[in-house]
Write an enzyme that holds these catalytic residues in place. Structure first.
Site, mmCIF file in Angstrom:
data_model
loop_
_atom_site.group_PDB
_atom_site.id
_atom_site.type_symbol
_atom_site.label_atom_id
_atom_site.label_comp_id
_atom_site.label_asym_id
_atom_site.label_seq_id
_atom_site.Cartn_x
_atom_site.Cartn_y
_atom_site.Cartn_z
ATOM 1 N N GLY A 171 2.278 1.260 -0.075
ATOM 2 C CA GLY A 171 3.023 2.522 -0.044
ATOM 3 C C GLY A 171 4.505 2.246 -0.285
ATOM 4 N N GLY A 172 5.330 3.114 0.277
ATOM 5 C CA GLY A 172 6.775 2.958 0.093
ATOM 6 C C GLY A 172 7.299 1.656 0.664
ATOM 7 N N GLY A 406 18.130 -12.020 -34.038
ATOM 8 C CA GLY A 406 18.670 -11.393 -32.830
ATOM 9 C C GLY A 406 18.494 -12.286 -31.627
ATOM 10 N N ALA A 407 17.426 -13.074 -31.645
ATOM 11 C CA ALA A 407 17.157 -13.955 -30.507
ATOM 12 C C ALA A 407 18.268 -14.989 -30.344
ATOM 13 C CB ALA A 407 15.808 -14.635 -30.688
HETATM 14 C C1 HXC Z 1 -0.182 2.914 12.960
HETATM 15 C C2 HXC Z 1 -1.593 1.251 12.305
HETATM 16 C C3 HXC Z 1 -1.188 1.408 10.961
HETATM 17 C C4 HXC Z 1 -0.219 2.405 10.681
HETATM 18 C C5 HXC Z 1 -2.632 -0.157 11.050
HETATM 19 N N1 HXC Z 1 -2.481 0.284 12.302
HETATM 20 N N2 HXC Z 1 -1.857 0.533 10.218
HETATM 21 N N3 HXC Z 1 -1.092 2.003 13.276
HETATM 22 N N4 HXC Z 1 0.251 3.118 11.708
HETATM 23 N N5 HXC Z 1 0.217 2.579 9.463
HETATM 24 C C6 HXC Z 1 -3.144 -0.211 13.499
HETATM 25 C C7 HXC Z 1 -4.626 0.103 13.533
HETATM 26 O O1 HXC Z 1 -4.842 1.381 14.066
HETATM 27 C C8 HXC Z 1 -5.130 -0.973 14.448
HETATM 28 O O2 HXC Z 1 -4.802 -0.607 15.764
HETATM 29 C C9 HXC Z 1 -4.257 -2.159 14.091
HETATM 30 O O3 HXC Z 1 -3.085 -1.617 13.479
HETATM 31 C C10 HXC Z 1 -4.890 -3.097 13.110
HETATM 32 O O4 HXC Z 1 -5.382 -2.341 12.026
HETATM 33 P P1 HXC Z 1 -6.847 -2.511 11.443
HETATM 34 O O5 HXC Z 1 -7.111 -1.317 10.612
HETATM 35 O O6 HXC Z 1 -7.796 -2.816 12.567
HETATM 36 O O7 HXC Z 1 -6.669 -3.834 10.597
HETATM 37 P P2 HXC Z 1 -7.304 -4.184 9.198
HETATM 38 O O8 HXC Z 1 -8.778 -3.909 9.218
HETATM 39 O O9 HXC Z 1 -6.875 -5.568 8.914
HETATM 40 O O10 HXC Z 1 -6.626 -3.217 8.140
HETATM 41 C C11 HXC Z 1 -5.262 -3.306 7.865
HETATM 42 C C12 HXC Z 1 -4.833 -2.111 6.995
HETATM 43 C C13 HXC Z 1 -5.309 -0.789 7.648
HETATM 44 C C14 HXC Z 1 -5.441 -2.282 5.617
HETATM 45 C C15 HXC Z 1 -3.309 -2.191 6.873
HETATM 46 O O11 HXC Z 1 -4.948 -0.808 9.004
HETATM 47 C C16 HXC Z 1 -4.727 0.412 7.005
HETATM 48 O O12 HXC Z 1 -5.202 0.853 5.947
HETATM 49 N N6 HXC Z 1 -3.725 1.002 7.639
HETATM 50 C C17 HXC Z 1 -3.100 2.183 7.170
HETATM 51 C C18 HXC Z 1 -2.228 1.877 5.998
HETATM 52 C C19 HXC Z 1 -1.425 3.098 5.570
HETATM 53 O O13 HXC Z 1 -2.007 4.027 4.979
HETATM 54 N N7 HXC Z 1 -0.169 3.128 5.972
HETATM 55 C C20 HXC Z 1 0.698 4.171 5.610
HETATM 56 C C21 HXC Z 1 1.154 3.886 4.199
HETATM 57 S S1 HXC Z 1 2.296 5.022 3.672
HETATM 58 P P3 HXC Z 1 -5.646 -1.051 17.026
HETATM 59 O O14 HXC Z 1 -5.057 -0.301 18.170
HETATM 60 O O15 HXC Z 1 -7.059 -0.705 16.747
HETATM 61 O O16 HXC Z 1 -5.459 -2.512 17.133
HETATM 62 C C22 HXC Z 1 3.677 4.265 3.984
HETATM 63 C C23 HXC Z 1 4.841 5.084 3.584
HETATM 64 C C24 HXC Z 1 6.089 4.311 3.620
HETATM 65 O O17 HXC Z 1 3.776 3.227 4.484
HETATM 66 C C25 HXC Z 1 7.115 5.145 2.942
HETATM 67 C C26 HXC Z 1 8.405 4.488 2.807
HETATM 68 C C27 HXC Z 1 9.301 5.226 1.916
#
Ligand code: HXC
Length: 519
Positions: A171-172, A406-407
């Protein structure tokens, strides 16, 4: 609490913070072949040099069950330490705490050390391993990212910024590393993308794996987003330490000159014979680089991306330099869109941090074709031209063989403020190669010759005439477009003497808000 209790309480709290997300999460991190945030810092920094900040910071969110999930430090370890005795600031995202997701306070911790790094004038290293924006915190998390981005932008060209990606970065969240100078990815355990495989499938129908979409192999060879693909995290961290050997602490300092054990006057006879007899025969430019530099040490950046051009750091008699070199071994060293932007970025990186640039030229020209034109070779090539022309650091160019069209201009020529331009006797500095030139100049005359044998003889004769007249360094030397034709074996010595002479060089760009370089 008496005094002893208070100290015990402090030590307990520290212990709790150091435990991150707990034993199980740490085990799971290790099981994936990953180090924890703290282990990474320990490997990166000089022993015992790390001073941690904000160990007791916690998030302020109580939505979606977060009230019961408080971790001291809130998922990112921040502070400063030293690398080879020089101060660096570092943050390391802790995947064991809520997936390393970025909260408001998490961002504030990072911003605090970025501000410190700017005030002190020391590099900042970010180790990324995060699930992105902490979903429960919503827009506050987005704002946190933007705070970091703004600081990345302000720090750009002021202090070196290095990003390691050792896990998810999606993501971002990808944009903070993208705003920094160098990205290092660990193989198989890291990935970067703006939108992941699931969203990609639902929006475009494309089915693709995480690794194929944003793994280290992809970003170091196809997109060019990342500069280094490390076999494992330890190698990635060692690359950071190595990289800093060539960089100053900030843009107001010069890169660190060190004692060299390699004799500056070392002449290399092998260079006198390294250029193949036939002009279109390939050779490995890396052999030339390794022969020239101190102790055969060359830290190549972007090794797997746009391999027709080579960029990286080395030292000449202890003086750090950035090397830009065409690679005749790959696509004949032609300049294409990827090679242009790769080299342009590197030239600007060197110039920002006062690292002299040594350019080794053997380039047949720009890559022709619709793919290149549609890919914007005009703008991409202009980037490299712009970067060279704008750079004020010492610039030494050595033309080994071809330098066509040019290179020629783009590869650090005299008129783009090249300080010292040398050529080997094998150099061919001209508008184009003999074959193309004769085709244009003599095509009509040749066309009138009906006898095939006679026609071939005529063309060969004209090509020889052209080669004799133009495919050499002496036309350019006669006009002062190069400063000297040198014996290849003496190249190391001539470069070193040049760098020593140019050490006090001053050059300017006119006052302006900023340039509008072709992006
Ligand atoms: C809160 C999160 C989290 C998030 C993971 N966790 N991502 N909590 N916010 N973004 C937590 C899970 O709930 C879990 O908590 C622990 O972290 C570990 O995650 P798992 O899913 O068990 O691990 P894994 O199977 O290894 O998967 C990792 C992952 C997945 C691929 C990163 O967690 C995932 O898809 N997360 C969401 C990613 C996402 O969509 N993020 C937002 C992107 S948008 P517990 O309590 O069970 O241990 C973004 C915008 C930024 O980032 C913009 C900036 C401009």
């Amino acid at each position: 609490m008496d005094k002893d209790d208070k100290i015990r309480h402090l030590l307990d709290m520290r212990e709790q913070a150091r435990a991150g997300g707990g034993k199980k999460k740490i085990e799971s991190q290790h099981a994936r072949g990953k180090f924890t945030a703290r282990e990474r810092i320990e490997i990166l920094l000089d022993d015992g040099s790390f001073e941690e900040y904000d160990m007791f910071v916690t998030h302020r969110c109580s939505d979606f069950g977060l009230a019961g999930k408080i971790f001291p430090g809130d998922g990112v370890v921040t502070g400063h330490g030293t690398i080879d005795g020089r101060v660096v600031f570092v943050y390391s995202q802790d995947f064991t705490v809520l997936g390393g997701s970025l909260s408001e306070t998490f961002a504030k911790k990072i911003c605090k050390i970025m501000d410190q790094a700017m005030k002190v004038g020391a590099p900042i290293i970010g180790i990324n391993d995060s699930g992105g924006a902490r979903i429960q915190e919503g827009v506050l998390s987005l704002a946190g990212y933007a705070e970091i981005f703004q600081r990345n932008i302000m720090a750009s060209g002021v202090i070196p910024q290095i990003s390691a990606i050792f896990g998810p970065c999606a993501g971002g969240a990808v944009y903070s590393p993208a705003l920094t100078d160098v990205i290092i990815m660990s193989d198989k355990t890291s990935y970067m993308f703006v939108t992941g495989p699931k969203v990609t499938k639902s929006v475009t129908g494309e089915v693709i794996s995480t690794e194929e979409l944003g793994g280290a192999a992809v970003h170091t060879s196809r997109s060019g987003v990342a500069h280094f693909r490390a076999e494992d995290e330890e190698e990635g961290l060692m690359i950071i330490r190595k990289l800093l050997e060539y960089l100053p602490q900030n843009n107001l300092e010069d890169p660190p000159v060190t004692e060299s054990t390699d004799a500056p006057e070392r002449a290399d006879d092998i260079l006198n014979t390294i250029i193949p007899a036939r002009s279109n025969q390939a050779y490995d430019m890396k052999d030339v680089i390794y022969t020239l530099v101190d102790n055969k040490e060359f830290l190549e950046m972007h090794r797997h991306f746009a391999r027709n051009i080579i960029v990286g750091f080395a030292k000449f008699s202890g003086i750090p330099v950035g090397i830009v070199a065409n690679q005749p071994n790959y696509l004949a060293g032609v300049i294409d869109t990827d090679a242009s932007r790769k080299a342009a970025r590197f030239v600007r990186f060197c110039d920002s941090f006062n690292v002299p640039i040594v350019t080794l030229v053997d380039v047949p020209g720009f890559m022709p074709g619709s793919a290149q034109e549609y890919g914007g070779i005009i703008i991409q090539g202009a980037k490299l031209l712009f970067a060279y022309g704008e750079a004020t650091v010492p610039k030494i160019t050595v033309t080994l063989r071809k330098s066509y069209g040019g290179a020629h201009d783009v590869m650090g020529c005299k008129q783009l403020r090249g300080d010292l331009n040398y050529a080997w006797p094998s150099a061919e500095i001209a508008v184009m190669g003999a074959q193309a030139a004769v085709e244009i100049l003599e095509g009509k005359n040749a066309g009138k010759i009906t006898d095939a044998e006679e026609k071939t003889r005529y063309i060969t004769e004209k090509e020889m005439e052209y080669n004799e007249k133009f495919a050499n360094p002496y036309v350019a030397a006669r006009f002062g477009l190069i400063d000297d034709v040198i014996e290849p074996r003496n190249t190391r010595f001539r470069i070193i003497r040049g760098l020593q002479t140019l050490a006090t060089k001053k050059d300017l760009v006119p006052p302006k808000k900023h340039s509008n370089m072709p992006l």
